[in-house]
Design a protein around this motif. Structure first.
Motif, PDB file in Angstrom:
ATOM      1  N   THR A 165       0.820  -1.211   0.000  1.00  0.00           N
ATOM      2  CA  THR A 165       0.000   0.000   0.000  1.00  0.00           C
ATOM      3  C   THR A 165       0.852   1.258   0.000  1.00  0.00           C
ATOM      4  N   LYS A 166       1.859   1.300   0.833  1.00  0.00           N
ATOM      5  CA  LYS A 166       2.657   2.511   0.994  1.00  0.00           C
ATOM      6  C   LYS A 166       3.293   2.952  -0.322  1.00  0.00           C
ATOM      7  N   ARG A 167       3.992   2.040  -0.979  1.00  0.00           N
ATOM      8  CA  ARG A 167       4.694   2.424  -2.201  1.00  0.00           C
ATOM      9  C   ARG A 167       3.731   2.656  -3.362  1.00  0.00           C
ATOM     10  N   THR A 168       2.651   1.880  -3.403  1.00  0.00           N
ATOM     11  CA  THR A 168       1.675   2.074  -4.470  1.00  0.00           C
ATOM     12  C   THR A 168       1.054   3.466  -4.391  1.00  0.00           C
ATOM     13  N   LEU A 169       0.587   3.845  -3.221  1.00  0.00           N
ATOM     14  CA  LEU A 169      -0.068   5.148  -3.083  1.00  0.00           C
ATOM     15  C   LEU A 169       0.934   6.299  -3.188  1.00  0.00           C
ATOM     16  N   MET A 170       2.174   6.051  -2.823  1.00  0.00           N
ATOM     17  CA  MET A 170       3.216   7.069  -3.001  1.00  0.00           C
ATOM     18  C   MET A 170       3.309   7.487  -4.463  1.00  0.00           C
ATOM     19  N   VAL A 171       3.269   6.496  -5.355  1.00  0.00           N
ATOM     20  CA  VAL A 171       3.341   6.786  -6.791  1.00  0.00           C
ATOM     21  C   VAL A 171       2.019   7.354  -7.286  1.00  0.00           C
ATOM     22  N   CYS A 172       0.919   6.753  -6.874  1.00  0.00           N
ATOM     23  CA  CYS A 172      -0.389   7.215  -7.344  1.00  0.00           C
ATOM     24  C   CYS A 172      -0.638   8.674  -6.995  1.00  0.00           C
ATOM     25  N   GLU A 173      -0.208   9.087  -5.823  1.00  0.00           N
ATOM     26  CA  GLU A 173      -0.389  10.478  -5.408  1.00  0.00           C
ATOM     27  C   GLU A 173       0.306  11.463  -6.341  1.00  0.00           C
ATOM     28  N   ALA A 190      -3.525   0.599 -11.375  1.00  0.00           N
ATOM     29  CA  ALA A 190      -2.767   0.506 -10.127  1.00  0.00           C
ATOM     30  C   ALA A 190      -3.697   0.479  -8.916  1.00  0.00           C
ATOM     31  N   LEU A 191      -4.679   1.346  -8.909  1.00  0.00           N
ATOM     32  CA  LEU A 191      -5.600   1.409  -7.771  1.00  0.00           C
ATOM     33  C   LEU A 191      -6.509   0.183  -7.710  1.00  0.00           C
ATOM     34  N   ARG A 192      -6.969  -0.266  -8.875  1.00  0.00           N
ATOM     35  CA  ARG A 192      -7.827  -1.454  -8.890  1.00  0.00           C
ATOM     36  C   ARG A 192      -7.075  -2.688  -8.397  1.00  0.00           C
ATOM     37  N   GLU A 193      -5.794  -2.793  -8.768  1.00  0.00           N
ATOM     38  CA  GLU A 193      -5.017  -3.955  -8.320  1.00  0.00           C
ATOM     39  C   GLU A 193      -4.765  -3.884  -6.817  1.00  0.00           C
ATOM     40  N   LEU A 194      -4.462  -2.706  -6.307  1.00  0.00           N
ATOM     41  CA  LEU A 194      -4.240  -2.564  -4.868  1.00  0.00           C
ATOM     42  C   LEU A 194      -5.513  -2.869  -4.084  1.00  0.00           C
ATOM     43  N   SER A 195      -6.667  -2.553  -4.662  1.00  0.00           N
ATOM     44  CA  SER A 195      -7.929  -2.774  -3.942  1.00  0.00           C
ATOM     45  C   SER A 195      -8.150  -4.241  -3.591  1.00  0.00           C
ATOM     46  N   LYS A 196      -7.473  -5.149  -4.307  1.00  0.00           N
ATOM     47  CA  LYS A 196      -7.627  -6.573  -4.026  1.00  0.00           C
ATOM     48  C   LYS A 196      -6.959  -6.981  -2.721  1.00  0.00           C
ATOM     49  N   THR A 197      -5.951  -6.202  -2.286  1.00  0.00           N
ATOM     50  CA  THR A 197      -5.254  -6.532  -1.040  1.00  0.00           C
ATOM     51  C   THR A 197      -5.495  -5.510   0.064  1.00  0.00           C
ATOM     52  N   VAL A 202      -7.623   2.059  -0.641  1.00  0.00           N
ATOM     53  CA  VAL A 202      -8.051   2.612  -1.928  1.00  0.00           C
ATOM     54  C   VAL A 202      -9.322   3.443  -1.750  1.00  0.00           C
ATOM     55  N   GLU A 203     -10.213   2.997  -0.911  1.00  0.00           N
ATOM     56  CA  GLU A 203     -11.421   3.787  -0.628  1.00  0.00           C
ATOM     57  C   GLU A 203     -11.051   5.138  -0.037  1.00  0.00           C
ATOM     58  N   GLY A 204     -10.089   5.140   0.873  1.00  0.00           N
ATOM     59  CA  GLY A 204      -9.638   6.397   1.470  1.00  0.00           C
ATOM     60  C   GLY A 204      -8.980   7.307   0.453  1.00  0.00           C
ATOM     61  N   PHE A 205      -8.182   6.724  -0.431  1.00  0.00           N
ATOM     62  CA  PHE A 205      -7.505   7.491  -1.490  1.00  0.00           C
ATOM     63  C   PHE A 205      -8.544   8.126  -2.412  1.00  0.00           C
ATOM     64  N   MET A 206      -9.533   7.358  -2.801  1.00  0.00           N
ATOM     65  CA  MET A 206     -10.565   7.862  -3.702  1.00  0.00           C
ATOM     66  C   MET A 206     -11.372   8.977  -3.052  1.00  0.00           C
ATOM     67  N   VAL A 217     -10.817   7.271 -14.019  1.00  0.00           N
ATOM     68  CA  VAL A 217     -10.284   6.658 -12.804  1.00  0.00           C
ATOM     69  C   VAL A 217     -11.395   6.509 -11.771  1.00  0.00           C
ATOM     70  N   VAL A 218     -12.180   7.562 -11.590  1.00  0.00           N
ATOM     71  CA  VAL A 218     -13.275   7.520 -10.618  1.00  0.00           C
ATOM     72  C   VAL A 218     -14.268   6.414 -10.973  1.00  0.00           C
ATOM     73  N   ARG A 219     -14.655   6.349 -12.240  1.00  0.00           N
ATOM     74  CA  ARG A 219     -15.642   5.348 -12.651  1.00  0.00           C
ATOM     75  C   ARG A 219     -15.131   3.925 -12.464  1.00  0.00           C
ATOM     76  N   GLU A 220     -13.932   3.669 -12.988  1.00  0.00           N
ATOM     77  CA  GLU A 220     -13.425   2.295 -12.977  1.00  0.00           C
ATOM     78  C   GLU A 220     -13.072   1.816 -11.574  1.00  0.00           C
ATOM     79  N   VAL A 221     -12.443   2.664 -10.797  1.00  0.00           N
ATOM     80  CA  VAL A 221     -12.043   2.239  -9.450  1.00  0.00           C
ATOM     81  C   VAL A 221     -13.263   2.119  -8.551  1.00  0.00           C
TER      82      VAL A 221
END
Length: 233
Positions: A165-173, A190-197, A202-206, A217-221
């Motif tokens: 989570t940490k590194r994924t959201l670091m890049v996504c931000e 990236a966000l959809r894949e992270l949502s699986k774990t 991901v809900e907080g990020f969105m 991004v909003v629609r798909e995630v």
């Protein structure tokens, strides 16, 4: 099998229709021979018994030679061969990756590189967070996409990911405001894949970035979070 023979085999199964479709589906400056993925997989199976026992360093060199052909299928073949030999993968450093990714100019090559090679190397700390963030700063759309899609390699179970989570959201931000099509699609993935774990993360990020994110991004995630599917009916 040497590289000339590999190219000959790939060319022999080339599909002219696939070559034509590539011009619009994944346009590239590389030569496209038209070999379909099953054909590439079959060739890998044929040459693997000869290649698998090569020292990891020799395999890396061989794969760099494949990349240097500037044949798209040879680039994909190189990534697949390295993926099959984890000892070779474990030796990859930043200069190796940047040499192996030198031809990235389309989404298919970029995604293969990111999920199979750079994501693995990053997860195992063979390259650093700073290395990934510098790819974002290059101004090159494909290295920027590679930085984001490398997070998929951190999280995708079928590629050894366990969730980061940490590194994924670091890049996504870093790319929430990006409106380049390839980056929008990469961020969604990236966000959809992270949502699986880590669905709550991901809900907080969105929730936090919703007003800044591209509509796609909003629609798909959101669909992934609520229905489990990329696109809800």
């Amino acid at each position: 099998m040497d590289i000339k023979s590999i190219i000959f085999e790939l060319r022999s199964v080339g599909d002219p229709e696939r070559i034509e479709k590539s011009k619009s589906y994944f346009p590239t400056s590389m030569e496209v021979l038209g070999a379909k993925n099953p054909d590439v997989k079959k060739l890998i199976g044929e040459i693997w018994p000869e290649i698998k026992n090569r020292p990891p360093e020799k395999l890396i060199s061989f794969c760099k030679e494949l990349v240097a052909t500037k044949v798209m299928e040879c680039n994909h073949l190189a990534f697949e061969l390295l993926w099959k030999n984890k000892k070779a993968l474990d030796l990859l450093k930043l200069p190796d990756l940047e040499e192996l990714g030198v031809n990235m100019d389309n989404w298919a090559t970029t995604d293969g590189f990111s999920v199979m090679l750079s994501g693995w190397a990053w997860r195992n700390n063979q390259i650093s967070d700073d290395n990934i963030l510098k790819w974002l700063e290059t101004g090159n759309r494909w290295w920027r996409r590679a930085a984001v899609v490398s997070t998929v390699g951190l999280n995708l179970r079928s590629r050894g990911g366990t969730g980061d989570t940490k590194r994924t959201l670091m890049v996504c931000e870093k790319v929430v405001d990006d409106r380049e099509d390839m980056m929008i699609k990469a961020l969604s993935w990236a966000l959809r894949e992270l949502s699986k774990t880590d669905k709550p993360a991901v809900e907080g990020f969105m929730k936090y970035y919703r007003l800044r994110l591209a509509g796609r991004v909003v629609r798909e995630v959101t669909s992934k979070l609520t229905t489990g599917l990329k696109n809800s009916k």
